[in-house]
Design an enzyme around this catalytic site. Structure first.
Site, PDB file in Angstrom:
ATOM      1  N   TYR A 287     -24.437  59.681  17.337  1.00  0.00           N
ATOM      2  CA  TYR A 287     -24.225  59.311  15.897  1.00  0.00           C
ATOM      3  C   TYR A 287     -21.574  59.290  15.869  1.00  0.00           C
ATOM      4  O   TYR A 287     -21.890  60.551  15.720  1.00  0.00           O
ATOM      5  CB  TYR A 287     -24.287  59.905  15.053  1.00  0.00           C
ATOM      6  CG  TYR A 287     -24.300  58.897  13.779  1.00  0.00           C
ATOM      7  CD1 TYR A 287     -23.925  57.912  13.713  1.00  0.00           C
ATOM      8  CD2 TYR A 287     -24.773  59.530  12.648  1.00  0.00           C
ATOM      9  CE1 TYR A 287     -23.489  57.291  12.147  1.00  0.00           C
ATOM     10  CE2 TYR A 287     -24.709  59.577  11.205  1.00  0.00           C
ATOM     11  CZ  TYR A 287     -23.424  58.113  11.412  1.00  0.00           C
ATOM     12  OH  TYR A 287     -23.819  57.364   9.688  1.00  0.00           O
TER      13      TYR A 287
ATOM     14  N   THR B  47     -28.382  59.085   4.766  1.00  0.00           N
ATOM     15  CA  THR B  47     -29.576  58.332   4.293  1.00  0.00           C
ATOM     16  C   THR B  47     -30.549  59.007   3.611  1.00  0.00           C
ATOM     17  O   THR B  47     -31.209  59.208   2.314  1.00  0.00           O
ATOM     18  CB  THR B  47     -29.832  56.582   4.512  1.00  0.00           C
ATOM     19  OG1 THR B  47     -28.820  56.318   4.765  1.00  0.00           O
ATOM     20  CG2 THR B  47     -30.626  56.648   3.713  1.00  0.00           C
TER      21      THR B  47
ATOM     22  N   LYS C  73     -25.215  55.424  18.533  1.00  0.00           N
ATOM     23  CA  LYS C  73     -24.978  54.599  16.814  1.00  0.00           C
ATOM     24  C   LYS C  73     -23.990  54.837  17.079  1.00  0.00           C
ATOM     25  O   LYS C  73     -22.930  55.816  16.150  1.00  0.00           O
ATOM     26  CB  LYS C  73     -25.901  55.553  15.891  1.00  0.00           C
ATOM     27  CG  LYS C  73     -25.633  54.237  14.295  1.00  0.00           C
ATOM     28  CD  LYS C  73     -26.587  55.654  13.506  1.00  0.00           C
ATOM     29  CE  LYS C  73     -25.792  54.823  12.138  1.00  0.00           C
ATOM     30  NZ  LYS C  73     -26.776  55.725  11.046  1.00  0.00           N
TER      31      LYS C  73
END
Length: 323
Positions: free
Chosen positions: A149, A63, A177
């Site tokens: 992740y 992001t 995550k």
């Protein structure tokens, strides 16, 4: 040996503390018209996050366009975040890379600059074997606490549970995550592995019904206090109310939606680093109505909410638009 043992023990204590964090926002990296990072806009976003109960931020994640930042920009942003907000936010530096050497270098430097944790990923595009994934991650995991992740939709390769089980007992392993959904999260939670949802549309259910600790969220950049409520209280009605926002934000590949919406709110200059560009105008108009229905008091509405014209947006390449 005693020094190393002490370091491992300290890392374990830090890791245990980080396992209690419910809400981490994947923060946007805003830009100035000349293409450089807009630190003033970044600070305003951080302050809005703090004021609304967010516990931590990912700096330079997907992001935050870490893949579009130079390492100098990326590490500078981590250092800035820690120096200014270290007492108020958990600073997680996305130092992941598909280049093992770069990831290890950036992770080592990130911890030297004070970040609280790293976000590490398996090699995307240049995929490797299961053993290679373990070795790739362990090369950086030794430097400090880290979230692993797993987002196969971006990397092209799932980190399988049997691979994660080889990493979970490392002193610096915080947890995962996880973007594979409720079933995987529940399976990990049942084994004592801490998980943070990587899917905003599933985060509420994952948190309250499947054992997730919390979420690493994009939507919390837009409505942080509301996402905080979803992570602390089971509120099916609020989750249902926010579903159209999740859909709007992720119709285009992230971070196109959240970038555009923050620009519409006046929280960032309408400047995109390519290859990202803006959401089409008809959907921007829908986004304005959506935010009004949710309530602008929940948003980083630092200017007048606007649909904006296509001509208002600028595209740049890299740090400075001199290409």
């Amino acid at each position: 040996f005693s020094v190393n043992h002490k370091e491992i023990t300290m890392a374990s204590e830090a890791t245990a503390a980080l396992r209690k964090v419910r809400l981490i926002t994947a923060l946007k990296t805003p830009y100035l018209a000349d293409g450089n990072v807009d630190y003033k806009a970044f600070d305003k976003l951080c302050e809005h996050q703090i004021a609304n109960g967010v516990e931590g931020i990912i700096v330079g994640g997907t992001t935050g366009e870490g893949h579009l930042l130079s390492w100098a920009e990326h590490l500078s942003l981590i250092a800035h975040s820690k120096a200014k907000y270290g007492g108020k936010l958990v600073i997680v530096g996305n130092t992941g890379s598909n280049n093992t050497g770069e990831m290890a270098y950036a992770t080592k430097k990130g911890f030297a600059l004070g970040m609280d944790a790293a976000l590490l990923i398996n090699p995307y595009y240049g995929k490797t074997s299961d053993k290679g994934i373990v070795m790739h991650i362990e090369a950086s995991l030794k430097y400090g606490p880290a979230f692993i992740y797993n987002v196969a939709g971006r990397t092209g390769q799932d980190i399988k549970p049997e691979v994660m089980m080889q990493l979970k007992d490392h002193a610096n392993f915080i947890g995962v995550k996880e973007c594979s959904g409720h079933e995987r999260i529940k399976a990990y939670a049942d084994k004592g592995i801490c998980c943070w949802s990587g899917n905003d549309d599933q985060m509420h259910e994952s948190r309250h019904k499947h054992g997730a600790v919390g979420v690493i969220s994009v939507t919390s950049q837009i409505v942080p206090a509301l996402v905080k409520r979803l992570m602390t209280t089971q509120d099916d009605a609020l989750d249902a109310k926010l579903q159209p926002l999740y859909k709007w934000l992720f119709t285009d590949p992230n971070p196109i939606g959240v970038n555009t919406m923050l620009m519409m709110l006046g929280a960032a200059e309408p400047v995109f680093r390519l290859p990202y560009t803006f959401v089409p105008k008809d959907r921007r108009a829908q986004g304005v109505e959506l935010l009004k229905s949710i309530g602008l008091e929940n948003c980083p509405a630092f200017g007048t909410l606007k649909v904006l014209e296509d001509s208002d947006f600028k595209h740049i390449v890299g740090e400075e638009d001199d290409h």
